[in-house]
Design an enzyme around this catalytic site. Sequence first.
Site, short mmCIF file in Angstrom:
data_model
loop_
_atom_site.label_atom_id
_atom_site.label_comp_id
_atom_site.label_asym_id
_atom_site.label_seq_id
_atom_site.Cartn_x
_atom_site.Cartn_y
_atom_site.Cartn_z
N GLY A 122 0.91 -1.01 0.04
CA GLY A 122 0.09 0.03 -0.14
C GLY A 122 0.85 1.35 -0.10
N ARG A 169 0.96 -4.56 -5.70
CA ARG A 169 1.05 -6.11 -4.85
C ARG A 169 1.45 -7.22 -5.94
NH1 ARG A 169 -2.82 -3.64 -0.96
NH2 ARG A 169 -1.67 -3.06 0.67
N ASP A 218 5.72 -4.98 5.95
CA ASP A 218 6.46 -6.20 6.33
C ASP A 218 6.35 -6.95 5.19
OD1 ASP A 218 3.77 -6.50 6.75
OD2 ASP A 218 3.81 -7.91 8.13
N THR A 275 4.31 2.29 5.44
CA THR A 275 2.94 1.93 5.92
C THR A 275 2.25 2.65 6.82
OG1 THR A 275 1.53 0.04 6.52
CG2 THR A 275 4.05 0.03 7.44
N ASP A 333 -0.11 1.76 8.48
CA ASP A 333 -0.78 1.15 9.46
C ASP A 333 0.27 1.34 10.89
OD1 ASP A 333 -2.55 0.80 7.81
OD2 ASP A 333 -2.27 -1.51 7.86
N ASP A 370 2.44 -1.03 11.51
CA ASP A 370 2.69 -2.50 12.05
C ASP A 370 3.81 -3.11 11.96
OD1 ASP A 370 2.68 -2.57 9.13
OD2 ASP A 370 0.85 -4.09 9.28
N ARG A 402 -5.85 -2.98 8.98
CA ARG A 402 -6.33 -4.45 8.81
C ARG A 402 -5.85 -5.41 9.91
NH1 ARG A 402 -5.12 -6.51 3.03
NH2 ARG A 402 -6.49 -4.83 2.52
P1 ADP Z 1 3.09 -4.42 2.92
O1 ADP Z 1 4.62 -4.39 2.32
O2 ADP Z 1 2.39 -3.02 2.67
O3 ADP Z 1 2.86 -5.23 4.07
P2 ADP Z 1 2.08 -6.59 1.22
O4 ADP Z 1 2.01 -7.48 2.39
O5 ADP Z 1 0.89 -6.53 0.22
O6 ADP Z 1 2.18 -4.92 1.47
O7 ADP Z 1 3.49 -7.19 0.36
C1 ADP Z 1 3.65 -6.25 -0.68
C2 ADP Z 1 4.25 -7.30 -1.65
O8 ADP Z 1 5.65 -7.62 -1.02
C3 ADP Z 1 3.73 -8.16 -2.15
O9 ADP Z 1 2.79 -7.94 -2.99
C4 ADP Z 1 4.88 -9.15 -2.82
O10 ADP Z 1 5.11 -8.71 -4.05
C5 ADP Z 1 6.00 -8.79 -1.67
N1 ADP Z 1 5.87 -10.01 -0.89
C6 ADP Z 1 4.89 -10.00 0.40
N2 ADP Z 1 5.27 -11.12 0.79
C7 ADP Z 1 6.29 -11.90 0.33
C8 ADP Z 1 7.01 -13.02 0.84
N3 ADP Z 1 6.99 -13.86 1.73
N4 ADP Z 1 8.16 -13.22 -0.04
C9 ADP Z 1 8.48 -12.51 -1.20
N5 ADP Z 1 7.84 -11.25 -1.40
C10 ADP Z 1 6.72 -10.90 -0.69
O1 F6P Z 2 -1.33 -0.13 3.28
C1 F6P Z 2 -2.19 -0.51 4.43
C2 F6P Z 2 -3.58 -0.53 4.22
O2 F6P Z 2 -4.09 0.70 3.87
C3 F6P Z 2 -4.42 -1.22 5.15
O3 F6P Z 2 -4.70 -0.10 6.25
C4 F6P Z 2 -5.63 -1.64 4.41
O4 F6P Z 2 -6.33 -2.77 5.09
C5 F6P Z 2 -5.01 -1.96 3.13
O5 F6P Z 2 -3.75 -1.25 3.12
C6 F6P Z 2 -5.89 -1.64 2.11
O6 F6P Z 2 -5.31 -2.32 0.79
P1 F6P Z 2 -5.78 -1.98 -0.49
O7 F6P Z 2 -5.09 -0.81 -0.98
O8 F6P Z 2 -5.31 -3.30 -1.36
O9 F6P Z 2 -7.36 -1.84 -0.45
#
Ligand code: ADP
Ligand code: F6P
Length: 353
Positions: free
Chosen positions: A11, A76, A107, A129, A131, A133, A175
Amino acid sequence: MSHIAVLTSGGDSPGMNTAVMAIARTADMLGMSLIGIDRGYNGLLGKNPDKDFIKLSLETALDIADLAGTQLRTARCLEFKNLEVQQRAAQLLRERDVRGVIVIGGDGSFKGAQALCRQGIPCIGIPGTIDNDLPYTSMTLGFDTAVNVCVDAVRSIRATSRSHDRPHVVEVMGRHCGDIALETATATGAEIVLCPEAKRWHIEEVANRLQRHIDRGDYRSTIVVAEGAWDWMAPFDVSAYLNAHGVSVFPGEEINAHRMAQVLSCMCHMPDGSSPEARHTVIGYTQRGARPTARDAAFAFEAGVRAVDLLNRGIGNRVIGRKAGRVFDEDIDKALRARRPFNRVMYNVINAL
Ligand code: ADP
Ligand code: F6P
């Protein structure tokens, strides 16, 4: 000249552009060239590297610093969880002479960076982020901005709520993490806050609390709910309850801000016996698309400088954080293992009545 790269992932969060600007300035100062990777890990899939690897000039980067969103765009990219995809991405980076990558994200994005590190590409993570988190740091880019957006909104909501003697349910983002909700509630004096980390609430309990506030003469209570708290509510048949109270709803509806406001109106009563006119607002994406506050922007800048400095000294596998006013860096594996504290004291004080 050696190249480093930067990408934004997950995000978007206010401050990402400022971090890119700081990275560009520091790289320029140290005689490194900077490549921006388009749309997070998508840009490393090798589909169109000439387009996805963007040479970032200092002038371009300087222009974007205080803009909202991320100019590099984000995505993502679930394919990146696949080992072969990670191996190909590392190969592509080597072929293009990229000696290190700065990943700005949450993360999930850091797990992607960790995977690239395992493939021999030094990576530095900058926490981006809203959040908040990421347990190893007390600050993530965008959290302060998101809270300020929510606080402004809740203050306005409380003003009109007072004029009309109306309770109000406000949903904020988060979330799995209730920090935006909790900080918004503490900063605005909201009467009730619901977070996913805390206990499982039954809606009747929320109504009982709201009733106690009404009985004390507070008719404009604000109930701040982190979006993740909806999944954490005790089971309750919203449709059956509302239909039985004359509100026509399709069967099987889930609880949300709108439905909670309607249920609270039915469950509570004003001193004259009438139903409170509870209303709701979902703050939503305005939290993510806001311009960074000075606090977020300043952290973004310092984090960007530090990330380039580490790569320049041949150091990878680190993430940047901020604690007690100081920017630091830490081992990425250790950072991802940290456990997140939740401010239960504040949570209990707000929900004390
Ligand atoms: P955030 O970074 O905000 O937590 P996401 O959890 O959606 O957001 O992760 C962002 C991107 O990071 C994912 O779409 C993917 O490309 C990569 N990613 C997430 N988890 C993994 C993982 N376990 N191994 C490799 N890449 C990952
Ligand atoms: O980036 C974190 C966040 O904004 C969360 O607070 C929220 O649940 C989520 O992303 C929303 O994601 P998306 O952009 O996929 O709707």
